[in-house]
Every structure is written in C-alpha cells, then in structure tokens.
Motif scaffolding. Structure first.
Motif, PDB file in Angstrom:
ATOM      1  N   LEU A  56       0.796  -1.223   0.000  1.00  0.00           N
ATOM      2  CA  LEU A  56       0.000   0.000   0.000  1.00  0.00           C
ATOM      3  C   LEU A  56       0.832   1.278   0.000  1.00  0.00           C
ATOM      4  O   LEU A  56       0.288   2.364  -0.169  1.00  0.00           O
ATOM      5  CB  LEU A  56      -0.946   0.009   1.207  1.00  0.00           C
ATOM      6  CG  LEU A  56      -2.044  -1.042   1.206  1.00  0.00           C
ATOM      7  CD1 LEU A  56      -2.904  -0.909   2.450  1.00  0.00           C
ATOM      8  CD2 LEU A  56      -2.905  -0.951  -0.039  1.00  0.00           C
ATOM      9  N   ASP A  57       2.136   1.168   0.182  1.00  0.00           N
ATOM     10  CA  ASP A  57       2.994   2.353   0.201  1.00  0.00           C
ATOM     11  C   ASP A  57       3.160   2.907  -1.209  1.00  0.00           C
ATOM     12  O   ASP A  57       3.616   2.198  -2.114  1.00  0.00           O
ATOM     13  CB  ASP A  57       4.360   1.994   0.779  1.00  0.00           C
ATOM     14  CG  ASP A  57       5.211   3.212   1.060  1.00  0.00           C
ATOM     15  OD1 ASP A  57       4.821   4.327   0.672  1.00  0.00           O
ATOM     16  OD2 ASP A  57       6.271   3.038   1.674  1.00  0.00           O
ATOM     17  N   PRO A  58       2.796   4.170  -1.449  1.00  0.00           N
ATOM     18  CA  PRO A  58       2.910   4.715  -2.804  1.00  0.00           C
ATOM     19  C   PRO A  58       4.353   4.937  -3.262  1.00  0.00           C
ATOM     20  O   PRO A  58       4.587   5.160  -4.441  1.00  0.00           O
ATOM     21  CB  PRO A  58       2.156   6.050  -2.712  1.00  0.00           C
ATOM     22  CG  PRO A  58       2.184   6.408  -1.287  1.00  0.00           C
ATOM     23  CD  PRO A  58       2.210   5.122  -0.519  1.00  0.00           C
ATOM     24  N   GLU A  59       5.314   4.869  -2.356  1.00  0.00           N
ATOM     25  CA  GLU A  59       6.707   5.013  -2.760  1.00  0.00           C
ATOM     26  C   GLU A  59       7.310   3.699  -3.253  1.00  0.00           C
ATOM     27  O   GLU A  59       8.416   3.691  -3.777  1.00  0.00           O
ATOM     28  CB  GLU A  59       7.525   5.586  -1.611  1.00  0.00           C
ATOM     29  CG  GLU A  59       7.147   7.024  -1.306  1.00  0.00           C
ATOM     30  CD  GLU A  59       7.993   7.641  -0.222  1.00  0.00           C
ATOM     31  OE1 GLU A  59       9.003   7.029   0.167  1.00  0.00           O
ATOM     32  OE2 GLU A  59       7.637   8.732   0.228  1.00  0.00           O
ATOM     33  N   VAL A  60       6.592   2.605  -3.087  1.00  0.00           N
ATOM     34  CA  VAL A  60       7.014   1.320  -3.649  1.00  0.00           C
ATOM     35  C   VAL A  60       6.430   1.272  -5.060  1.00  0.00           C
ATOM     36  O   VAL A  60       5.211   1.159  -5.238  1.00  0.00           O
ATOM     37  CB  VAL A  60       6.527   0.134  -2.792  1.00  0.00           C
ATOM     38  CG1 VAL A  60       6.868  -1.177  -3.455  1.00  0.00           C
ATOM     39  CG2 VAL A  60       7.117   0.209  -1.405  1.00  0.00           C
ATOM     40  N   THR A  61       7.283   1.388  -6.048  1.00  0.00           N
ATOM     41  CA  THR A  61       6.821   1.502  -7.425  1.00  0.00           C
ATOM     42  C   THR A  61       7.406   0.398  -8.302  1.00  0.00           C
ATOM     43  O   THR A  61       8.410  -0.219  -7.958  1.00  0.00           O
ATOM     44  CB  THR A  61       7.225   2.862  -8.034  1.00  0.00           C
ATOM     45  OG1 THR A  61       8.646   2.982  -7.986  1.00  0.00           O
ATOM     46  CG2 THR A  61       6.584   4.012  -7.283  1.00  0.00           C
ATOM     47  N   ILE A  62       6.768   0.195  -9.431  1.00  0.00           N
ATOM     48  CA  ILE A  62       7.286  -0.694 -10.469  1.00  0.00           C
ATOM     49  C   ILE A  62       7.811   0.205 -11.581  1.00  0.00           C
ATOM     50  O   ILE A  62       7.085   1.065 -12.088  1.00  0.00           O
ATOM     51  CB  ILE A  62       6.196  -1.650 -10.981  1.00  0.00           C
ATOM     52  CG1 ILE A  62       5.747  -2.566  -9.840  1.00  0.00           C
ATOM     53  CG2 ILE A  62       6.705  -2.449 -12.173  1.00  0.00           C
ATOM     54  CD1 ILE A  62       4.589  -3.471 -10.188  1.00  0.00           C
ATOM     55  N   GLU A  63       9.057   0.009 -11.935  1.00  0.00           N
ATOM     56  CA  GLU A  63       9.677   0.835 -12.957  1.00  0.00           C
ATOM     57  C   GLU A  63       9.663   0.109 -14.295  1.00  0.00           C
ATOM     58  O   GLU A  63       9.906  -1.093 -14.364  1.00  0.00           O
ATOM     59  CB  GLU A  63      11.110   1.176 -12.564  1.00  0.00           C
ATOM     60  CG  GLU A  63      11.203   1.996 -11.300  1.00  0.00           C
ATOM     61  CD  GLU A  63      12.633   2.301 -10.907  1.00  0.00           C
ATOM     62  OE1 GLU A  63      13.561   1.940 -11.663  1.00  0.00           O
ATOM     63  OE2 GLU A  63      12.823   2.900  -9.842  1.00  0.00           O
ATOM     64  N   SER A  64       9.382   0.877 -15.345  1.00  0.00           N
ATOM     65  CA  SER A  64       9.377   0.315 -16.694  1.00  0.00           C
ATOM     66  C   SER A  64       9.752   1.424 -17.673  1.00  0.00           C
ATOM     67  O   SER A  64       9.997   2.556 -17.278  1.00  0.00           O
ATOM     68  CB  SER A  64       8.006  -0.267 -17.026  1.00  0.00           C
ATOM     69  OG  SER A  64       7.024   0.741 -17.003  1.00  0.00           O
ATOM     70  N   ARG A  65       9.793   1.080 -18.932  1.00  0.00           N
ATOM     71  CA  ARG A  65      10.058   2.055 -19.987  1.00  0.00           C
ATOM     72  C   ARG A  65       8.833   2.125 -20.868  1.00  0.00           C
ATOM     73  O   ARG A  65       8.168   1.125 -21.106  1.00  0.00           O
ATOM     74  CB  ARG A  65      11.270   1.638 -20.801  1.00  0.00           C
ATOM     75  CG  ARG A  65      12.512   1.493 -19.908  1.00  0.00           C
ATOM     76  CD  ARG A  65      13.683   1.225 -20.714  1.00  0.00           C
ATOM     77  NE  ARG A  65      14.260   2.566 -20.890  1.00  0.00           N
ATOM     78  CZ  ARG A  65      15.349   2.833 -21.555  1.00  0.00           C
ATOM     79  NH1 ARG A  65      15.982   1.884 -22.150  1.00  0.00           N
ATOM     80  NH2 ARG A  65      15.801   4.043 -21.637  1.00  0.00           N
ATOM     81  N   LYS A  66       8.540   3.307 -21.364  1.00  0.00           N
ATOM     82  CA  LYS A  66       7.352   3.507 -22.188  1.00  0.00           C
ATOM     83  C   LYS A  66       7.714   4.361 -23.396  1.00  0.00           C
ATOM     84  O   LYS A  66       8.462   5.329 -23.279  1.00  0.00           O
ATOM     85  CB  LYS A  66       6.267   4.189 -21.354  1.00  0.00           C
ATOM     86  CG  LYS A  66       4.965   4.361 -22.054  1.00  0.00           C
ATOM     87  CD  LYS A  66       3.926   4.921 -21.095  1.00  0.00           C
ATOM     88  CE  LYS A  66       2.579   5.020 -21.761  1.00  0.00           C
ATOM     89  NZ  LYS A  66       1.566   5.540 -20.837  1.00  0.00           N
ATOM     90  N   ILE A  67       7.178   3.980 -24.529  1.00  0.00           N
ATOM     91  CA  ILE A  67       7.377   4.766 -25.743  1.00  0.00           C
ATOM     92  C   ILE A  67       6.181   5.705 -25.882  1.00  0.00           C
ATOM     93  O   ILE A  67       5.037   5.271 -25.958  1.00  0.00           O
ATOM     94  CB  ILE A  67       7.498   3.862 -26.985  1.00  0.00           C
ATOM     95  CG1 ILE A  67       8.701   2.931 -26.830  1.00  0.00           C
ATOM     96  CG2 ILE A  67       7.618   4.700 -28.243  1.00  0.00           C
ATOM     97  CD1 ILE A  67       8.822   1.904 -27.926  1.00  0.00           C
TER      98      ILE A  67
END
Length: 112
Positions: A56-67
């Motif tokens: 539930l912590d908003p600082e825990v994120t999933i990082e990806s790349r987007k075009i």
C-alpha cells in the motif's frame, strides 16, 4: 497527459510502531518457547503487516520504460496501489516531460 503522484495514507511512524513490537514479541516467543503456536501466529501477523504496508505504500513503485506517441522513450514509475483521494496530478500541460529524477509518474496499477 498529466503525471500522478500519491501521498501515503498513514503517518510514516505508524508502520514502525506496529511492526517493531510484533517483531520483538516474535523473537521473544521463539527464544522462550521455541516454535510454538503463539510464535508462529505472531510471526505470521508480523509478516502480513509488513506485506500490507509494503504493497500500500505509494513510494514502492514498479519501474518500466514507455514509448510516447512522439517516439521518445521515458522511464516510468507506477505504484502498485494508490488511493484516488490521495492522488495529485502534476504537469497538467499535457506534455510528456520527466521529473528531475528522470522518471515519469503514472497512475497506480490498482486505484482504490
């Protein structure tokens, strides 16, 4: 397309105030009683609380790349869970700019 950031729905100290006593109790029960039913129960509750706070912590994120539609590739961070009432739009100009840390922030995967 504006970026979206989320605030944490609880004070920072709350997770420590819940997890620390549970961990101490778990360790104490293991030392005193060994792997008893109480130790297993307190350990399971401790781990469950840690998992819930982490997800539930908003600082825990999933990082990806987007075009982006203009062909540029940007690094994107998205929280797993975000609360709609705690979200703040940034960059409402509609541009695809990235923040100073080099990431673009998009809405959470699960919005509650």
């Amino acid at each position: 397309m504006p970026q979206t950031v989320y605030r944490r729905p609880w004070p920072t100290w709350l997770s420590v105030a819940l997890v620390f006593p549970l961990t101490i109790a778990w360790i104490a029960l293991i030392i005193i009683q060994g792997t008893s039913g109480a130790a297993i129960t307190i350990g399971a509750i401790d781990i469950l609380v840690l998992i819930v706070f982490t997800i539930l912590d908003p600082e825990v994120t999933i990082e990806s790349r987007k075009i982006m539609p203009d062909g540029t590739v940007v690094n994107v961070r998205r929280p797993i869970v975000g609360f709609k009432r705690l979200e703040s739009p940034l960059g409402v100009t509609g541009g695809y700019e990235v923040r100073i840390d080099g990431y673009r922030y998009e809405p959470a995967y699960i919005r509650l």
